[in-house]
Design an enzyme around this catalytic site. Structure first.
Site, PDB file in Angstrom:
ATOM      1  CG  HIS A  37      -2.258  -0.605   0.967  1.00 44.36           C
ATOM      2  ND1 HIS A  37      -2.412  -1.944   0.689  1.00 44.36           N
ATOM      3  CD2 HIS A  37      -3.490  -0.064   0.950  1.00 44.36           C
ATOM      4  CE1 HIS A  37      -3.697  -2.193   0.514  1.00 44.36           C
ATOM      5  NE2 HIS A  37      -4.373  -1.084   0.669  1.00 44.36           N
ATOM      6  CE  LYS A 102      -7.356 -10.736  11.183  1.00 48.60           C
ATOM      7  NZ  LYS A 102      -6.854 -11.965  11.760  1.00 48.60           N
TER       8      LYS A 102
END
Length: 175
Positions: A37, A102
């Site tokens: 990222h 999650k």
């Protein structure tokens, strides 16, 4: 509700999906975690090409382990999504339609999901070996030096997910 969708349909279906709905997802998904990222955001900030087209992309926060014989990947469960929260709003603004991981997301990420009519999907944590059976292909496409955290193109086949944050602001973590 339950939806059987291809990843290419998520932009069209995002407004229909509600927090708590089940999605059985097939199609192309890209893995990216913290280090990837950071590199993708640096590429955007420097006007460079990203490893994959962000428009309508689906990102899975996972780092698949090497594949045992007969499978496309080894264990491939979700990682904690909040670690990507600093990067997610920019990627959503660049066109990402869905993220899979999650756990809860920050208010900034939830606002970006609503603003961009996107969706956050949760996979079952702790079930990486089972998840790997829903992945039919895996190919490293960028940042090979990151090992299991390199960016990979996966093909999902009936991967079970739950809508955690919808594009209307519904959020299973805030009920």
């Amino acid at each position: 509700m339950e939806y059987e969708l291809n990843a290419s349909m998520l932009r069209e279906y995002a407004p229909k999906l509600k927090a708590g709905d089940r999605v059985v997802l097939s199609g192309t998904v890209y893995t990216s975690r913290d280090a990837a990222h950071k590199r993708i955001v640096n590429s955007l900030e420097n006007g460079e090409e990203t490893p994959y087209d962000l428009k309508d992309a689906v990102i899975y926060y996972a780092g698949p382990t090497p594949a045992p014989e007969g499978l496309a990947v080894g264990s491939c469960g979700p990682t904690t999504s909040s670690r990507m929260d600093v990067f997610a709003p920019m990627l959503l603004d660049e066109g990402v339609v869905a993220m899979i991981g999650k756990g809860e997301r920050s208010d900034d990420v939830c606002n970006a999901i609503v603003r961009n009519k996107a969706v956050y999907l949760c996979a079952i944590g702790g079930a990486g070996a089972l998840a790997s059976k829903c992945i039919t292909s895996c190919r490293v496409i960028a940042y090979d030096d990151l090992g299991c955290e390199s960016v990979k193109e996966l093909t999902f086949a009936d991967f079970p997910l739950t809508v955690a944050v919808d594009c209307s602001g519904g959020n299973i973590f805030k009920r």
